[in-house]
Each structure stands twice: as C-alpha cells, then as structure tokens.
Write an enzyme that holds these catalytic residues in place. Structure first.
Site, mmCIF file in Angstrom:
data_model
loop_
_atom_site.group_PDB
_atom_site.id
_atom_site.type_symbol
_atom_site.label_atom_id
_atom_site.label_comp_id
_atom_site.label_asym_id
_atom_site.label_seq_id
_atom_site.Cartn_x
_atom_site.Cartn_y
_atom_site.Cartn_z
ATOM 1 N N GLU A 55 0.828 -1.206 0.000
ATOM 2 C CA GLU A 55 0.000 0.000 0.000
ATOM 3 C C GLU A 55 0.867 1.262 0.000
ATOM 4 O O GLU A 55 0.566 2.235 -0.700
ATOM 5 C CB GLU A 55 -0.899 0.025 1.249
ATOM 6 C CG GLU A 55 -1.882 -1.134 1.333
ATOM 7 C CD GLU A 55 -1.328 -2.304 2.147
ATOM 8 O OE1 GLU A 55 -0.121 -2.631 1.996
ATOM 9 O OE2 GLU A 55 -2.090 -2.907 2.916
ATOM 10 N N ALA A 165 13.737 -44.975 -6.963
ATOM 11 C CA ALA A 165 15.147 -45.350 -7.055
ATOM 12 C C ALA A 165 15.243 -46.852 -7.286
ATOM 13 O O ALA A 165 14.280 -47.585 -7.074
ATOM 14 C CB ALA A 165 15.875 -44.995 -5.754
ATOM 15 N N TRP A 173 18.655 -38.399 -11.450
ATOM 16 C CA TRP A 173 18.053 -37.995 -12.717
ATOM 17 C C TRP A 173 16.972 -38.928 -13.259
ATOM 18 O O TRP A 173 17.056 -39.416 -14.357
ATOM 19 C CB TRP A 173 19.116 -37.826 -13.815
ATOM 20 C CG TRP A 173 20.362 -37.107 -13.399
ATOM 21 C CD1 TRP A 173 21.634 -37.543 -13.567
ATOM 22 C CD2 TRP A 173 20.458 -35.825 -12.767
ATOM 23 N NE1 TRP A 173 22.517 -36.624 -13.056
ATOM 24 C CE2 TRP A 173 21.825 -35.564 -12.548
ATOM 25 C CE3 TRP A 173 19.543 -34.888 -12.315
ATOM 26 C CZ2 TRP A 173 22.282 -34.397 -11.937
ATOM 27 C CZ3 TRP A 173 20.004 -33.729 -11.699
ATOM 28 C CH2 TRP A 173 21.346 -33.502 -11.530
ATOM 29 N N ARG A 210 19.482 -22.988 -6.723
ATOM 30 C CA ARG A 210 20.587 -22.532 -7.555
ATOM 31 C C ARG A 210 20.022 -21.527 -8.562
ATOM 32 O O ARG A 210 19.251 -21.886 -9.445
ATOM 33 C CB ARG A 210 21.258 -23.712 -8.246
ATOM 34 C CG ARG A 210 22.022 -24.591 -7.248
ATOM 35 C CD ARG A 210 22.615 -25.833 -7.857
ATOM 36 N NE ARG A 210 21.628 -26.858 -8.138
ATOM 37 C CZ ARG A 210 21.155 -27.747 -7.234
ATOM 38 N NH1 ARG A 210 21.590 -27.724 -5.989
ATOM 39 N NH2 ARG A 210 20.256 -28.636 -7.584
ATOM 40 N N PRO A 307 11.061 -42.661 1.487
ATOM 41 C CA PRO A 307 9.761 -43.288 1.685
ATOM 42 C C PRO A 307 9.269 -43.338 3.131
ATOM 43 O O PRO A 307 8.070 -43.309 3.365
ATOM 44 C CB PRO A 307 9.967 -44.706 1.132
ATOM 45 C CG PRO A 307 11.429 -44.888 0.951
ATOM 46 C CD PRO A 307 12.035 -43.536 0.815
ATOM 47 N N THR A 308 10.179 -43.336 4.103
ATOM 48 C CA THR A 308 9.733 -43.425 5.498
ATOM 49 C C THR A 308 9.044 -42.138 5.941
ATOM 50 O O THR A 308 7.897 -42.142 6.404
ATOM 51 C CB THR A 308 10.934 -43.718 6.432
ATOM 52 O OG1 THR A 308 11.595 -44.885 5.954
ATOM 53 C CG2 THR A 308 10.471 -43.938 7.857
HETATM 54 ZN ZN LIG Z 1 0.966 -2.785 5.906
#
Ligand SMILES: [Zn+2]
Length: 371
Positions: A55, A165, A173, A210, A307-308
């Site tokens: 504002e 995996a 990847w 990154r 996974p856990t």
């Molecule tokens: Zn404010």
C-alpha cells in the site's frame, strides 16, 4: 456494487503480489493498485520483510492523485506498528475514499482491525473481491496464522511404476531438466525444505536453490535467501561433511536425549541449530515438528524425503499438496517406493483429488490434495 473494472483492478493487484513469490518470507505476498475511475495512478507490491508494504509503495507512486481514489489490496491493510507504520493509517492520510480488500488478515488477534480503522475514518470498505485467487497467494501465511503450522507440500519424483530409485538406492536424474527447473522454483517459493537423515546419508543432497537453474523469473523480485534446510535426524547421524550443512541455515530435529551426545555437539559446533522433539515407532512426531516449524515463522514447507518420512506425512494426513513428477520410464518391481504405506485392504486406500495436471518437458506433473 462490484464492476468488471473493479475485478480487473483487483486481478492486477494479485498479479503484482505474485512478484513477491520468492522474496517476502516470513511476510505474506501482497499487491496494491490505486485507481481513479479506470486509470491506475499507483501500484506496488511487498518485496521483502522490513521494506515498504504494498500500500505504501502504491500510495507513494500515486502522490496527490490518491486523494479521492479507490485502493485495491489483496490482503486487509495492517493496523499496527510493526517494522513499518500501519497501512490503514497511510490510506486514511492519503485521502483514499474506497478500499477493496480481497482477504482479511488471518491473524485472529488483528483480523478486521485494519478494515474497522478505515470504516471509522469514513472510508467505504468492500471485502472479498477475488478472495479465492488472493488466498492462493499465501496458503502458508494463512494456515500458520490460523493453526500455528506451515502449509505442507510433499514433492515426489517417480517412474511410471511408482518407483523413486533402484533397490540399490541409485536414483540420480529420473525426471528431466524441465522438471528439475520446476523443482528449483518450488524450493525458491518455500520457506523451508525438510528431509530425513536417510536421504542425507544415501544421496548427500545440498537442497539449495541454484539461481542459474531457476531460469527467467520475469518481474518477480530476486530471491534474497536460501530456504531453511531441515533434517529429521533422531540420533544426529548427519555427517559433518554433508553438502546440506554447507553455508549454514540448517535446523536439525533430533530426540531430546540426543542433544547431550557427542554427534549432536559436533553439529552444534558447526553452528547448526538442534532441537529435541518426540519420536514415535515410525519416526519423528510430525505434528510436533510442524508446530516447531510454525514457531520458527515457516509459512510454506517443502518435504523432499525418502519413503519413510513421506509415508508418515501421508498416513497422518498432514500433506496439504502432493506434487508428483512422473517420468516416462520404468524402474522395475524391485525399485524403491515413493512412500512406505503398509496398507492391508482396499478400505485403507489413501485417495487424492487432482488439482492440476500438466506436462513438464517429457514428464507429467500432478498437484494433488487429499480427498
Ligand atoms: Zn501494511
């Protein structure tokens, strides 16, 4: 009466607010438009905590033109002296005669006060215009103010057969470059990224944003910080040489009894914050963890875990959004699952609804919420 022009002005304010998507932590993303008739005379958005609110920026651009103008703000103007003077007061002093606020302040201790201040000064106030769209700007801020806990996004990358995996743990990847860029943006939007020590030991991830991988962020304010990296690590097994510890800004949650041990003290000596929380048979007490993260001012939490931990979040019903990146590849039936969920019967199945589905390069990205 709300006109098409009013809707367009509020839509512009929401668009401006999104420019703060990577930078306003721990404050909410807010946009503001000041208009006279169909002409915008001032606009602004909140860029960073400690800097001018939306504002104030819009009013300073409008100058004298704010007198008799209408203001469109995505969130109720603040009414209290924080790091900056209250915006409700600034709108009154500038001579604005009508304020549209898309959403009210979710903080129960101040909600409605800014709007009341405006009304008491004789300003016309209209609430709720494009409230759903404006609410999407700040799911974490809204949730944390109401419940004390952050908004939880669980990210998974999986194959067509739901594997993350190979059985050996080999996992680099699975998804393509476009998905990885998308994940960088997801991280940049997040206040914190959570993983488990199992992932740290297996993959040694850095879990950083990154900048070069974010790509073009348009007119958004540049991210000015890394998300807090959070490790659930009961026995403080995170190796001191881990990539995730580089550059600091790391919080480890361990068992309270671990705090006095040598591994915990080795981490503390590196400047890492350690906090003791409760642990259950299936891992960390996730509810207690979320409360602790809320107290640290975390609005949006990204969970990138094995996974856990992923299974614990799902089975306890603590995921607000599941982001699944699915690559067009099979990893085979001996591969690792996305989540450990030992369900016994169809009646136990965990159902989701699809909020968004799109192609990201060769991969498919699904955003899901619990049914
Ligand atoms: Zn404010």
């Amino acid at each position: 009466m709300i006109t098409v022009r009013d809707r367009a002005m509020m839509a512009r304010a929401i668009q401006l607010a999104w420019r703060g998507q990577y930078s306003t932590h721990p404050n909410p993303r807010v946009g503001c438009v000041i208009a006279r008739g169909g002409t915008i005379v001032g606009e602004g958005w909140h860029e960073r905590a400690g800097e001018a609110h939306a504002e104030v920026r819009a009013l300073s651009q409008a100058g004298q033109d704010a007198r008799g103008a209408t203001a469109y703000v995505t969130l109720e103007p603040c009414s209290h002296f924080g790091r900056t003077p209250p915006c409700a007061r600034a709108l009154i002093d500038a001579g604005v005669t009508h304020v549209f606020a898309a959403t009210t302040d979710p903080n129960p201790s101040v909600s409605g006060r800014g709007l009341a201040m405006l009304r008491d000064a004789g300003i016309k106030v209209t609430e709720g215009l494009l409230s759903d769209e404006a609410g999407q700007l700040n799911p974490g801020f809204m949730k944390r103010m109401k419940t004390g806990r952050p908004w939880v996004r669980l990210k998974m990358a999986a194959s067509l057969d739901g594997r993350t995996a190979m059985a050996s743990g080999e996992s680099q990847w699975i998804t393509g470059a476009d998905s990885r860029r998308d994940v960088q943006r997801l991280r940049a939007m997040s206040d914190a990224i959570l993983t488990g020590v199992g992932t740290v030991l297996a993959d040694d991830p850095s879990l950083t944003v990154r900048r070069e991988e974010l790509g073009d962020i348009g007119e958004s304010t540049e991210p000015s910080r890394q998300p807090l990296r959070v490790i659930a690590d009961r026995d403080a097994r995170t190796p001191t040489g881990s990539k995730i510890l580089r550059g600091g800004n790391v919080q480890v949650f361990c068992a309270s009894s671990t705090l006095a041990t040598a591994p915990a003290q080795d981490l503390a000596a590196l400047g890492i914050s350690l906090t003791g929380v409760a642990w259950k048979d299936n891992g960390i007490d996730v509810a207690e963890l979320l409360d602790a993260l809320g107290e640290l001012g975390i609005n949006e939490l990204l969970v990138e875990a094995g996974p856990t931990l992923a299974g614990t979040f799902i089975s306890e019903g603590l995921v607000d959004e599941l982001w699944l990146y699915q690559a067009p590849v099979f990893l085979g039936s001996t591969g690792r699952p996305t989540a450990n969920l030992p369900l016994e019967s169809m009646a136990d199945k965990v159902q989701w609804k699809v909020l968004d589905r799109r192609q990201v390069g060769e991969d498919q990205r699904l955003i899901l919420a619990r049914r």
